[in-house]
Scaffold this motif. Structure first.
Motif, short mmCIF file in Angstrom:
data_model
loop_
_atom_site.label_atom_id
_atom_site.label_comp_id
_atom_site.label_asym_id
_atom_site.label_seq_id
_atom_site.Cartn_x
_atom_site.Cartn_y
_atom_site.Cartn_z
N SER A 1 0.82 -1.21 0.00
CA SER A 1 0.00 0.00 0.00
C SER A 1 0.86 1.26 0.00
N GLU A 2 1.97 1.23 0.73
CA GLU A 2 2.88 2.39 0.77
C GLU A 2 3.53 2.58 -0.59
N ALA A 3 3.91 1.49 -1.23
CA ALA A 3 4.50 1.60 -2.57
C ALA A 3 3.48 2.14 -3.56
N THR A 4 2.23 1.73 -3.41
CA THR A 4 1.17 2.23 -4.29
C THR A 4 1.04 3.74 -4.18
N VAL B 1 9.05 -2.03 -6.66
CA VAL B 1 8.67 -2.77 -5.45
C VAL B 1 7.29 -3.40 -5.63
N LEU B 2 6.35 -2.64 -6.16
CA LEU B 2 5.00 -3.18 -6.35
C LEU B 2 5.02 -4.31 -7.39
N ALA B 3 5.84 -4.14 -8.43
CA ALA B 3 5.99 -5.20 -9.42
C ALA B 3 6.59 -6.45 -8.77
N GLY B 4 7.51 -6.24 -7.82
CA GLY B 4 8.09 -7.36 -7.09
C GLY B 4 7.05 -8.10 -6.27
N TRP B 5 6.14 -7.36 -5.62
CA TRP B 5 5.06 -8.00 -4.87
C TRP B 5 4.15 -8.80 -5.80
N ALA B 6 3.87 -8.23 -6.99
CA ALA B 6 3.04 -8.94 -7.96
C ALA B 6 3.72 -10.22 -8.41
N ALA B 7 5.04 -10.14 -8.65
CA ALA B 7 5.79 -11.33 -9.07
C ALA B 7 5.84 -12.36 -7.94
N LEU B 8 5.98 -11.87 -6.69
CA LEU B 8 6.04 -12.77 -5.54
C LEU B 8 4.73 -13.53 -5.36
N ALA B 9 3.62 -12.88 -5.66
CA ALA B 9 2.31 -13.52 -5.52
C ALA B 9 1.96 -14.37 -6.74
N ALA B 10 2.15 -13.78 -7.93
CA ALA B 10 1.73 -14.47 -9.16
C ALA B 10 2.72 -15.53 -9.60
N GLY B 11 4.02 -15.31 -9.37
CA GLY B 11 5.04 -16.24 -9.84
C GLY B 11 4.85 -17.66 -9.32
N PRO B 12 4.85 -17.87 -7.99
CA PRO B 12 4.64 -19.23 -7.47
C PRO B 12 3.29 -19.83 -7.89
N GLY B 13 2.27 -18.96 -7.96
CA GLY B 13 0.96 -19.46 -8.37
C GLY B 13 0.97 -19.96 -9.80
N ILE B 14 1.61 -19.21 -10.69
CA ILE B 14 1.68 -19.63 -12.09
C ILE B 14 2.50 -20.91 -12.23
N LEU B 15 3.61 -21.00 -11.49
CA LEU B 15 4.42 -22.22 -11.53
C LEU B 15 3.61 -23.43 -11.06
#
Length: 268
Positions: free
Chosen positions: A219-222, A246-260
């Motif tokens: 939220s702070e990054a947003t 940073v926000l892109a990193g959070w998106a990758a952290l959430a979406a990356g493992p899910g997509i894998l």
């Protein structure tokens, strides 16, 4: 790939969900820009750099940014939900099997979902901005303020579209990692709207947390990306481009493992 993205967009826009969300995004954007336009142009806030008790304040550009992105806090929650539903409904209704049969290369199917969510996020962002900018600019003008004090406003409006797309990807990751769609929605919204802001408030209680931890929260990054007014003059913020990473990193952290996981798990 274009056909796969088109198919993902059809899945979304052939349901009744999209227009309900569209109305909500537009009304929230317009309504909150009216509220913040009145709040941030009040005389007490314009005269000082920090109001009593840590009242949010900022310069003319930050005030305009806050007015035009007033609905962003609710819009990114809606996009988070859309991200969860985009994959959650497939697992719930067992259509994920036909999706992977239609597009045998799962990596392509998941990439199509990612691109479709970015398009959907940008579309809802534009709709929100139509409501917020039209109402917000009118309010600022009526209250004697320059609706566009700098060209930075245009950058903020463009970046707000990116922000919504990234939050949709966070929702996509949650929807895959948490099999139960209802649980994924409740956990995602609860963490983003309640847990994370409360945790951020607690972290800011110490100098180390305020300077080295809080700026990296989603939220702070947003808020840093769109350069809105600060909740306190002591708040530490990243630059807009660092916050976007940073926000892109959070998106990758959430979406990356899910997509894998989606690429490897068996479906039926």
């Amino acid at each position: 790939m274009l056909a796969s993205v088109h198919a993902e967009l059809l899945k979304f826009f052939t349901t009744r969900l999209w227009w309900g969300m569209a109305i909500g995004v537009f009304v929230l954007g317009a309504g909150l820009s009216l509220l913040f336009g009145i709040l941030y142009t009040s005389e007490s806030l314009l005269e000082t750099a920090s109001g009593p008790g840590g009242v949010p304040t900022g310069d003319a550009t930050q005030i305009a940014n806050s007015v035009y992105t007033g609905g962003l806090g609710f819009a990114y929650l809606l996009l988070l939900c859309i991200g969860v539903l985009s994959i959650g409904m497939e697992y719930r209704h067992k259509t994920i099997t036909s999706t992977f049969l239609t597009v045998p290369k799962r990596a392509r199917a998941m990439l199509a979902k990612v691109l479709a969510l970015l398009v959907i996020g940008g579309g809802y962002g534009l709709l929100s901005l139509v409501g917020s900018v039209s109402v917000g600019a009118l309010v600022l003008n009526l209250r004697g303020e320059d609706p566009f004090p700098s060209t930075e406003i245009l950058r903020t409006l463009a970046l707000s579209l990116l922000v919504l797309g990234l939050w949709a990807l966070i929702g996509l990751g949650l929807g895959i990692l948490i099999p139960n769609q209802v649980a994924a929605l409740m956990i995602g919204v609860g963490v983003a709207w309640i847990v994370e802001p409360v945790l951020g408030f607690a972290i800011k209680a110490t100098d180390f947390g305020r300077e080295h931890v809080a700026p990296y929260l989603p939220s702070e990054a947003t808020q840093a990306v769109v350069n809105t007014v600060r909740s306190s003059p002591d708040d530490v913020r990243l630059s807009w481009y660092a916050a976007a990473l940073v926000l892109a990193g959070w998106a990758a952290l959430a979406a990356g493992p899910g997509i894998l996981r989606a690429l490897r798990q068996d479906v039926s």
